[in-house]
Scaffold this motif. Structure first.
Motif, PDB file in Angstrom:
ATOM      1  N   SER A   1      34.299  39.635 -19.618  1.00 17.98           N
ATOM      2  CA  SER A   1      35.421  40.153 -19.017  1.00 17.98           C
ATOM      3  C   SER A   1      36.611  39.044 -19.434  1.00 17.98           C
ATOM      4  O   SER A   1      36.206  37.903 -19.180  1.00 17.98           O
ATOM      5  N   PRO A   2      37.808  39.257 -19.735  1.00 19.02           N
ATOM      6  CA  PRO A   2      38.802  38.199 -19.889  1.00 19.02           C
ATOM      7  C   PRO A   2      38.971  37.215 -18.419  1.00 19.02           C
ATOM      8  O   PRO A   2      39.293  36.308 -18.604  1.00 19.02           O
ATOM      9  N   TYR A   3      38.606  37.833 -17.244  1.00 19.29           N
ATOM     10  CA  TYR A   3      38.981  37.202 -16.122  1.00 19.29           C
ATOM     11  C   TYR A   3      37.780  36.859 -15.380  1.00 19.29           C
ATOM     12  O   TYR A   3      37.540  36.792 -14.147  1.00 19.29           O
ATOM     13  N   ASP A   4      36.502  36.943 -15.842  1.00 23.06           N
ATOM     14  CA  ASP A   4      35.251  36.882 -15.052  1.00 23.06           C
ATOM     15  C   ASP A   4      34.187  36.106 -16.029  1.00 23.06           C
ATOM     16  O   ASP A   4      34.402  35.702 -17.368  1.00 23.06           O
TER      17      ASP A   4
END
Length: 176
Positions: free
Chosen positions: A38-41
Motif C-alpha cells: 500500500s502507498p502508506y504501509d
C-alpha cells in the motif's frame, strides 16, 4: 442430396486453411507467497493456495493453447506489523490464458486476470486485475511442474506473488 454432397466437396479445400484444433483441459494446484504494498504501509506477505480449473481450452496447431481458466484460492493472514495485520480471504478469479508449447518438456503461459477477494470477517470485497507469467516443466506429457509469477492492482494497492504448483493435462500433450 446431390446438392449436399457438392457443398461438402466444395468446403473440403477450405479445411486446410484452418489450423488443427483440439481440446486440452487441465487442473492446476499452486502454493506460494503473496505480498501487498500500500502507498502508506509496509510490504506485507502471507502464504496463498489456489486450485484452477482450465476446462474451456482450445489447442491450435499442436503448440498453442487458448483458454478461460477459473480459479479459487485462499490467502492467509499476514503477520502483525505495528499492531496491524491484514485479514485472510478467499480469492475467485477468471482469466484469459495463452500457453505456448516451446518444447515437449517446456511450456510458457501468460494470463490476464480479473480477481475478487472476499473477506469473510469484515464482509468486504476487493476487485483486482493484473497478469501472470508461468513456466511449465513437463517430466511427463500429462503432468507439469509450474512456476507462476503474478502482479495485480486493486484499490490503490499493488500485489505480487510467486510460487510453485502442479498441473495435470487431460488432452493430448503432443508437440511437433
Amino acid at each position: 442430396m446431390v446438392r449436399k454432397v457438392l457443398i461438402v466437396f466444395l468446403l473440403l479445400p477450405l479445411m486446410n486453411a484452418f489450423p488443427a484444433i483440439g481440446y486440452e483441459p487441465a487442473i492446476s494446484m499452486r502454493a506460494g507467497f503473496s505480498s501487498v504494498k500500500s502507498p502508506y504501509d509496509s510490504l506485507r506477505s502471507s502464504p496463498n493456495f489456489e486450485l484452477e480449473l482450465d476446462l474451456l481450452s482450445l489447442k491450435m496447431e499442436r503448440r498453442h493453447v487458448l483458454s478461460l481458466p477459473v480459479a479459487i484460492g485462499y490467502t492467509a493472514t499476514t503477520r502483525t506489523i505495528n499492531n496491524v495485520r491484514l485479514q485472510d480471504h478467499f480469492d475467485i478469479s477468471l482469466a484469459l490464458a495463452y500457453r505456448y508449447k516451446a518444447l515437449s518438456f517446456l511450456h510458457l503461459r501468460a494470463r490476464a486476470i480479473i480477481q475478487m477477494d472476499i473477506y469473510q470477517k469484515s464482509g468486504g470485497i476487493v476487485m483486482k486485475y493484473g497478469g501472470e507469467i508461468e513456466f511449465w516443466l513437463l517430466p511427463a506429457s500429462f503432468v507439469a511442474i509450474t512456476f507462476p509469477f503474478r502482479t495485480m492492482y486493486g484499490q490503490g494497492n499493488y500485489y505480487i506473488s510467486g510460487g510453485i504448483g502442479v498441473s495435470f493435462l487431460f488432452g493430448k500433450g503432443d508437440v511437433l
